[in-house]
Design an enzyme around this catalytic site. Structure first.
Site, PDB file in Angstrom:
ATOM      1  N   GLY A   1      67.924  35.449  40.274  1.00 16.05           N
ATOM      2  CA  GLY A   1      67.553  36.669  40.989  1.00 16.05           C
ATOM      3  C   GLY A   1      66.579  37.508  40.201  1.00 16.05           C
ATOM      4  N   LYS A   2      65.931  38.399  40.921  1.00 16.02           N
ATOM      5  CA  LYS A   2      64.960  39.267  40.277  1.00 16.02           C
ATOM      6  C   LYS A   2      65.190  40.676  40.801  1.00 16.02           C
ATOM      7  CE  LYS A   2      60.133  38.886  38.945  1.00 16.02           C
ATOM      8  NZ  LYS A   2      59.920  40.298  38.800  1.00 16.02           N
ATOM      9  N   GLY A   3      65.326  41.643  39.909  1.00 13.67           N
ATOM     10  CA  GLY A   3      65.467  43.034  40.333  1.00 13.67           C
ATOM     11  C   GLY A   3      64.217  43.796  39.951  1.00 13.67           C
TER      12      GLY A   3
ATOM     13  N   PHE B   1      63.821  45.767  37.457  1.00 14.26           N
ATOM     14  CA  PHE B   1      63.634  45.964  36.019  1.00 14.26           C
ATOM     15  C   PHE B   1      63.891  44.734  35.166  1.00 14.26           C
ATOM     16  CE2 PHE B   1      65.064  49.878  38.029  1.00 14.26           C
ATOM     17  CZ  PHE B   1      63.940  50.643  37.855  1.00 14.26           C
ATOM     18  N   GLY B   2      64.218  43.636  35.797  1.00 18.83           N
ATOM     19  CA  GLY B   2      64.468  42.447  34.988  1.00 18.83           C
ATOM     20  C   GLY B   2      64.915  41.285  35.847  1.00 18.83           C
TER      21      GLY B   2
ATOM     22  N   VAL C   1      67.791  37.936  36.605  1.00 22.00           N
ATOM     23  CA  VAL C   1      69.185  37.496  36.475  1.00 22.00           C
ATOM     24  C   VAL C   1      69.167  35.964  36.357  1.00 22.00           C
ATOM     25  CG1 VAL C   1      71.468  37.461  37.538  1.00 22.00           C
ATOM     26  CG2 VAL C   1      70.014  39.472  37.812  1.00 22.00           C
TER      27      VAL C   1
ATOM     28  N   LYS D   1      72.237  39.267  33.454  1.00 21.27           N
ATOM     29  CA  LYS D   1      71.141  40.169  33.855  1.00 21.27           C
ATOM     30  C   LYS D   1      70.443  40.630  32.582  1.00 21.27           C
ATOM     31  CE  LYS D   1      71.196  44.561  36.246  1.00 21.27           C
ATOM     32  NZ  LYS D   1      71.603  45.182  37.499  1.00 21.27           N
TER      33      LYS D   1
ATOM     34  N   ASP E   1      74.475  52.960  46.112  1.00 19.58           N
ATOM     35  CA  ASP E   1      73.459  51.939  46.377  1.00 19.58           C
ATOM     36  C   ASP E   1      73.996  50.818  47.271  1.00 19.58           C
ATOM     37  OD1 ASP E   1      70.883  51.076  46.205  1.00 19.58           O
ATOM     38  OD2 ASP E   1      71.081  50.123  44.245  1.00 19.58           O
TER      39      ASP E   1
ATOM     40  N   LYS F   1      74.029  48.406  50.048  1.00 19.08           N
ATOM     41  CA  LYS F   1      73.031  47.770  50.925  1.00 19.08           C
ATOM     42  C   LYS F   1      73.261  46.260  50.846  1.00 19.08           C
ATOM     43  CE  LYS F   1      69.545  47.917  47.244  1.00 19.08           C
ATOM     44  NZ  LYS F   1      68.194  48.243  46.850  1.00 19.08           N
TER      45      LYS F   1
ATOM     46  N   ASN G   1      72.975  44.149  47.626  1.00 23.28           N
ATOM     47  CA  ASN G   1      73.914  44.357  46.517  1.00 23.28           C
ATOM     48  C   ASN G   1      75.316  43.838  46.816  1.00 23.28           C
ATOM     49  OD1 ASN G   1      72.028  45.438  44.857  1.00 23.28           O
ATOM     50  ND2 ASN G   1      72.491  47.568  45.338  1.00 23.28           N
TER      51      ASN G   1
ATOM     52  N   ASP H   1      75.343  45.508  40.907  1.00 21.04           N
ATOM     53  CA  ASP H   1      74.274  46.485  40.636  1.00 21.04           C
ATOM     54  C   ASP H   1      74.755  47.942  40.677  1.00 21.04           C
ATOM     55  OD1 ASP H   1      71.905  47.614  40.062  1.00 21.04           O
ATOM     56  OD2 ASP H   1      70.816  46.862  41.804  1.00 21.04           O
TER      57      ASP H   1
ATOM     58  N   THR I   1      68.359  53.709  48.553  1.00 21.52           N
ATOM     59  CA  THR I   1      67.355  52.984  49.338  1.00 21.52           C
ATOM     60  C   THR I   1      67.184  53.744  50.641  1.00 21.52           C
ATOM     61  OG1 THR I   1      68.129  50.970  48.312  1.00 21.52           O
ATOM     62  CG2 THR I   1      66.860  50.706  50.340  1.00 21.52           C
TER      63      THR I   1
HETATM   64  N1  LIG Z   1      76.694  38.009  39.362  1.00 20.28           N
HETATM   65  C1  LIG Z   1      75.701  37.439  40.039  1.00 20.28           C
HETATM   66  N2  LIG Z   1      75.818  36.183  40.542  1.00 20.28           N
HETATM   67  C2  LIG Z   1      74.796  35.613  41.237  1.00 20.28           C
HETATM   68  N3  LIG Z   1      73.617  36.224  41.478  1.00 20.28           N
HETATM   69  C3  LIG Z   1      73.433  37.465  41.000  1.00 20.28           C
HETATM   70  C4  LIG Z   1      74.448  38.142  40.248  1.00 20.28           C
HETATM   71  N4  LIG Z   1      74.002  39.370  39.912  1.00 20.28           N
HETATM   72  C5  LIG Z   1      72.760  39.464  40.425  1.00 20.28           C
HETATM   73  N5  LIG Z   1      72.406  38.338  41.080  1.00 20.28           N
HETATM   74  C6  LIG Z   1      71.131  38.093  41.783  1.00 20.28           C
HETATM   75  O1  LIG Z   1      70.093  38.811  41.133  1.00 20.28           O
HETATM   76  C7  LIG Z   1      69.513  39.799  42.005  1.00 20.28           C
HETATM   77  C8  LIG Z   1      69.164  41.049  41.211  1.00 20.28           C
HETATM   78  O2  LIG Z   1      70.349  41.591  40.646  1.00 20.28           O
HETATM   79  P1  LIG Z   1      70.577  43.152  40.486  1.00 20.28           P
HETATM   80  O3  LIG Z   1      70.449  43.812  41.825  1.00 20.28           O
HETATM   81  O4  LIG Z   1      71.833  43.419  39.748  1.00 20.28           O
HETATM   82  O5  LIG Z   1      69.326  43.500  39.559  1.00 20.28           O
HETATM   83  P2  LIG Z   1      68.566  44.870  39.377  1.00 20.28           P
HETATM   84  O6  LIG Z   1      67.469  44.645  38.393  1.00 20.28           O
HETATM   85  O7  LIG Z   1      69.534  45.943  39.035  1.00 20.28           O
HETATM   86  O8  LIG Z   1      68.003  45.072  40.833  1.00 20.28           O
HETATM   87  P3  LIG Z   1      67.523  46.387  41.602  1.00 20.28           P
HETATM   88  O9  LIG Z   1      66.054  46.266  41.685  1.00 20.28           O
HETATM   89  O10 LIG Z   1      68.178  46.263  42.960  1.00 20.28           O
HETATM   90  O11 LIG Z   1      68.016  47.561  40.851  1.00 20.28           O
HETATM   91  C9  LIG Z   1      70.565  40.009  43.096  1.00 20.28           C
HETATM   92  O12 LIG Z   1      69.992  40.409  44.315  1.00 20.28           O
HETATM   93  C10 LIG Z   1      71.222  38.620  43.204  1.00 20.28           C
HETATM   94  O13 LIG Z   1      70.441  37.787  44.043  1.00 20.28           O
END
Ligand SMILES: Nc1ncnc2c1ncn2[C@@H]1O[C@H](COP(=O)(O)OP(=O)(O)OP(=O)(O)O)[C@@H](O)[C@H]1O
Length: 367
Positions: free
Chosen positions: A31-33, A35-36, A38, A53, A147, A149, A152, A165, A191
């Site tokens: 995954g990609k958020g 700020f970083g 996963v 993460k 948050d 949605k 999450n 998140d 959001t």
């Molecule tokens: N525990 C997990 N198991 C599997 N996939 C995960 C897990 N945690 C996060 N992901 C994947 O990574 C993505 C990004 O995670 P997360 O929302 O925690 O990151 P973020 O950088 O805080 O994002 P945001 O931009 O929403 O703040 C999620 O949408 C999900 O697809």
């Protein structure tokens, strides 16, 4: 009993302090958020699978996210629920912050909605009730999620869901713990489609904002789109403040009533508000739901993700790793920048030997 728990918590803390990036093997990006990234990782020693993460410290400082990272850590460590992602450990090195959590392999509700367009009412009820249990645990701990949605909410291999998140969550401080649920804060965040009217209006707000977002989420899961939407943000804000949700006539009257009660523009009159005497569990839509059975995850979910790729049980037998030598508490090897390290206080490892000695002393005292 209390001492026993303290001992366990302290041992866990010390155990976390011994962990670093080196203890985990990166397998793939999941995954990609904002700020970083996963990653799917495997802990070398136990061969267990986790999600890791990784956040870039410089970026977090530049974008004024430090407080959010520290809050996320506190929430993950303190709040335990069958419907909230389980935290394994968190630590830092010179450039990055790492959160290690359980890995859920069923995708998120955003992707599921994109594929299926909308869910049956039965499935929506099941997800909504699970989220209510997660939110109630957070609120009991004096935290607002802020948050909620589809992105999450992750699905596990059995079809149950968990919140992830906690970067936007807020921990309310109160000397009187029983009063935290009435506490308010003022920062505007979230959001757009999911933000409650009182937040847009710049009013002080409390845990009711999470119930507003729940109303939006339930609506979106049933209709495939949120109730107040426009390409133009300002128009969307106006709709949230002034419009009534247009609910499809195919939705049962009990469910329509639940949505309208959650989307009450007046937070004090909103279902779930601490000012309301009605318990959300008693809403007629949940009449056939056994909350305890749900908490114990004894229901058979309507949707179960296919395939168990990277299920811990499968993975353990397939992967083998070379042991890397490591000296985890050696500050030179970790090459930490003292200032940035201090900025993200609370994240191990600690470079200062005096602190380590203090901790060892503390353990001795507990024993
Ligand atoms: N525990 C997990 N198991 C599997 N996939 C995960 C897990 N945690 C996060 N992901 C994947 O990574 C993505 C990004 O995670 P997360 O929302 O925690 O990151 P973020 O950088 O805080 O994002 P945001 O931009 O929403 O703040 C999620 O949408 C999900 O697809």
């Amino acid at each position: 009993m209390g001492n026993q728990i303290k001992k366990l918590q302290f041992k866990r803390k010390i155990k976390n302090k011994d962990l670093s990036r080196d203890n985990f093997q990166k397998l793939k990006t999941v995954g990609k958020g904002s700020f970083g990234k996963v990653y799917l990782v495997q802990e070398e020693e136990t061969r267990k699978i986790f999600a890791m993460k990784v956040l870039n410290k410089k970026e977090m400082i530049k974008r004024k996210q430090v407080k959010h990272v520290i809050t996320e850590k506190k929430i993950l460590e303190r709040i335990k629920s069958p419907f909230i992602i389980d935290h394994h450990s968190s630590f830092q090195n010179k450039e990055k912050i790492f959160f290690v959590m359980e890995y859920l392999n069923g995708g998120d509700l955003f992707d599921r909605l994109s594929i299926e367009k909308f869910f049956t009412e039965k499935r929506v009820l099941f997800y909504a009730a699970s989220i209510i249990l997660a939110l109630q645990t957070m609120h009991k701990h004096g935290a607002i999620y802020r948050d909620l949605k589809p992105e999450n909410i992750l699905i596990d291999s059995n079809g149950y869901i968990k919140l992830i998140d906690f970067g936007l969550s807020r921990i309310l401080k109160s000397k009187n713990k029983r009063k935290t649920k009435y506490q308010k804060c003022k920062t505007c965040c979230g959001t757009v489609e999911y933000i409650a009217p009182e937040v847009i209006l710049g009013q002080k707000y409390g845990i009711e904002v999470d119930y507003w977002s729940l109303g939006i989420l339930i609506y979106e899961m049933l209709h495939g789109r949120p109730p107040f939407y426009s390409e133009n943000k300002n128009v969307m804000y106006e709709k949230i403040i002034y419009d009534d949700p247009k609910i499809s006539s195919s939705v049962s009257s009990e469910m329509q009533n639940l949505i309208r009660q959650l989307l009450n523009k007046n937070p004090e009159k909103r279902l779930g508000s601490p000012y309301q005497f009605k318990n959300i569990h008693d809403h007629p839509v949940f009449i056939d739901l056994d909350w305890q059975k749900l908490y114990e995850k004894k229901y058979q979910p309507e949707f179960i993700p296919k395939g168990n790729e990277f299920d811990n049980s499968q993975f353990n037998s397939q992967q083998a790793f070379q042991k890397k030598s490591k000296s985890l508490l050696d500050p030179k090897k970790l090459n930490l920048e003292p200032i940035e390290h201090l900025t993200f206080k609370g994240f191990y490892p600690i470079t200062n030997n005096t602190q380590i000695l203090k901790n060892v002393q503390k353990i001795k005292n507990i024993h």
